[in-house]
Design a protein around this motif. Structure first.
Motif, PDB file in Angstrom:
ATOM      1  N   ALA A 165       0.876  -1.257   0.141  1.00 11.93           N
ATOM      2  CA  ALA A 165       0.113   0.004   0.126  1.00 11.93           C
ATOM      3  C   ALA A 165       0.498   1.332  -0.037  1.00 11.93           C
ATOM      4  O   ALA A 165       0.411   2.237  -0.521  1.00 11.93           O
ATOM      5  CB  ALA A 165      -0.696  -0.074   1.283  1.00 11.93           C
ATOM      6  N   ARG A 166       1.986   1.212   0.496  1.00  7.07           N
ATOM      7  CA  ARG A 166       2.874   2.319   0.625  1.00  7.07           C
ATOM      8  C   ARG A 166       3.834   2.211  -0.502  1.00  7.07           C
ATOM      9  O   ARG A 166       4.318   3.408  -1.123  1.00  7.07           O
ATOM     10  CB  ARG A 166       3.698   2.278   1.996  1.00  7.07           C
ATOM     11  N   ALA A 167       4.405   0.994  -0.975  1.00  5.71           N
ATOM     12  CA  ALA A 167       5.719   1.222  -1.829  1.00  5.71           C
ATOM     13  C   ALA A 167       5.165   0.837  -3.245  1.00  5.71           C
ATOM     14  O   ALA A 167       6.059   1.231  -4.220  1.00  5.71           O
ATOM     15  CB  ALA A 167       6.455   0.063  -1.507  1.00  5.71           C
ATOM     16  N   ALA A 168       3.766   0.251  -3.632  1.00  2.00           N
ATOM     17  CA  ALA A 168       3.543  -0.053  -4.874  1.00  2.00           C
ATOM     18  C   ALA A 168       3.595   1.097  -5.838  1.00  2.00           C
ATOM     19  O   ALA A 168       2.954   2.076  -5.494  1.00  2.00           O
ATOM     20  CB  ALA A 168       2.402  -0.971  -5.068  1.00  2.00           C
ATOM     21  N   SER A 169       3.970   1.034  -7.070  1.00  2.00           N
ATOM     22  CA  SER A 169       3.794   2.070  -7.928  1.00  2.00           C
ATOM     23  C   SER A 169       2.365   2.088  -8.656  1.00  2.00           C
ATOM     24  O   SER A 169       1.724   0.867  -8.249  1.00  2.00           O
ATOM     25  CB  SER A 169       4.937   1.998  -9.140  1.00  2.00           C
ATOM     26  N   ASP A 170       1.835   3.023  -9.200  1.00  2.00           N
ATOM     27  CA  ASP A 170       0.589   2.979  -9.837  1.00  2.00           C
ATOM     28  C   ASP A 170       0.396   1.964 -10.914  1.00  2.00           C
ATOM     29  O   ASP A 170      -0.617   1.187 -11.295  1.00  2.00           O
ATOM     30  CB  ASP A 170       0.204   4.463 -10.601  1.00  2.00           C
ATOM     31  N   LEU A 171       1.658   1.717 -11.640  1.00  2.00           N
ATOM     32  CA  LEU A 171       1.594   0.732 -12.512  1.00  2.00           C
ATOM     33  C   LEU A 171       1.303  -0.733 -12.005  1.00  2.00           C
ATOM     34  O   LEU A 171       0.740  -1.316 -12.776  1.00  2.00           O
ATOM     35  CB  LEU A 171       2.939   0.586 -13.398  1.00  2.00           C
ATOM     36  N   GLU A 172       1.988  -1.041 -10.893  1.00  2.00           N
ATOM     37  CA  GLU A 172       2.075  -2.229 -10.304  1.00  2.00           C
ATOM     38  C   GLU A 172       0.304  -2.473  -9.838  1.00  2.00           C
ATOM     39  O   GLU A 172      -0.164  -3.535  -9.975  1.00  2.00           O
ATOM     40  CB  GLU A 172       2.978  -2.317  -9.345  1.00  2.00           C
ATOM     41  N   LEU A 173      -0.094  -1.418  -9.316  1.00  2.00           N
ATOM     42  CA  LEU A 173      -1.435  -1.410  -8.916  1.00  2.00           C
ATOM     43  C   LEU A 173      -2.421  -2.074  -9.978  1.00  2.00           C
ATOM     44  O   LEU A 173      -3.580  -2.543 -10.048  1.00  2.00           O
ATOM     45  CB  LEU A 173      -2.020  -0.190  -7.942  1.00  2.00           C
ATOM     46  N   HIS A 174      -2.096  -1.104 -11.198  1.00  2.00           N
ATOM     47  CA  HIS A 174      -2.951  -1.312 -12.427  1.00  2.00           C
ATOM     48  C   HIS A 174      -2.952  -2.887 -12.832  1.00  2.00           C
ATOM     49  O   HIS A 174      -3.799  -3.367 -13.345  1.00  2.00           O
ATOM     50  CB  HIS A 174      -2.420  -0.236 -13.393  1.00  2.00           C
TER      51      HIS A 174
END
Length: 234
Positions: free
Chosen positions: A102-111
């Motif tokens: 939740a803190r470290a993931a990039s927007d790309l990783e969440l996508h």
């Protein structure tokens, strides 16, 4: 000791044998307590005994294979207490991974996580759903960006393979798991680490309940006491 030319020649086959045996364990082709005879495995895999022996050594190092006196190598049996402990630890470790992601993931990783879960929701092929579920969890763990956590989860996940087929082969569980992933994704996008950890723990605990139900239905947990005093193959 093998000479250098033999080692070089057998390394690719040894990795291949290791990967194929892991897949057989994951799919339940090899069941707890199964005898693992080098000659038979080599014939089935179409390779020599040397890479099979190497693969069995690696599986033993992973804690999946044990050598018994006068019996040879066999796939380990897990007792009730060990299964409980594994799922408890999985909830702790993957809950921590969700909080860190939740803190470290990039927007790309969440996508990417959202896309994986969408594909999982759309599929009705059990093997594909199980594969996508593994990909979802692996991607989330990677997004936590903590190599020590990754290592700990990897070691635990290999032991869990002994339990065989994923709980997601149950259609009802595959639907609920995707819904649980969706709630988790909302917390990750909101960068709410505490909520993400809570949801991941609940997700693992739900899988644990289904696993125990499956084992009871298969008659593999009859007479087992919660104190783990009996060691039964599950």
């Amino acid at each position: 000791m093998r000479n250098s030319s033999e080692s070089v020649a057998d390394l690719p086959q040894g990795q291949n044998a290791y990967d194929r045996l892991l897949e057989d364990i994951r799919l339940g082709v090899l069941l707890p307590g199964a005898r693992l005879r080098e000659v038979e495995l080599a014939a089935r895999l179409g390779i020599s005994r040397t890479p099979v022996r190497e693969a069995l050594r690696r599986l033993e190092a992973d804690g999946l294979v044990e050598h018994l006196p006068r019996q040879g190598a066999s796939l380990r049996r897990l007792g009730y207490a060990e299964v409980m402990e594994l799922y408890e630890m999985r909830a702790v470790l993957e809950g921590t991974a969700a909080r860190l992601a939740a803190r470290a993931a990039s927007d790309l990783e969440l996508h990417e996580l959202s896309e994986i879960n969408a594909a999982m929701t759309a599929s009705d092929v059990p093997t594909e759903v199980a594969r996508l579920n593994r990909q979802f969890h692996t991607s989330l763990i990677n997004a936590a960006k903590n190599r020590y956590l990754q290592s700990a989860i990897g070691a635990m996940a290999r032991t869990l393979l002994i339990l065989g087929q994923s709980t997601l082969y149950d259609p009802a569980r595959s639907t609920s798991a995707a819904q649980e992933h969706d709630l988790l994704l909302r917390a990750l996008h909101a960068r709410d680490g505490e909520r993400a950890e809570e949801l991941m723990r609940a997700h693992i605990e739900a899988a644990h309940r289904i696993r125990l139900r499956q084992l009871r239905a298969a008659g593999l947990m009859d007479g087992i006491e919660p104190n783990g005093g009996n060691n039964v193959a599950i």
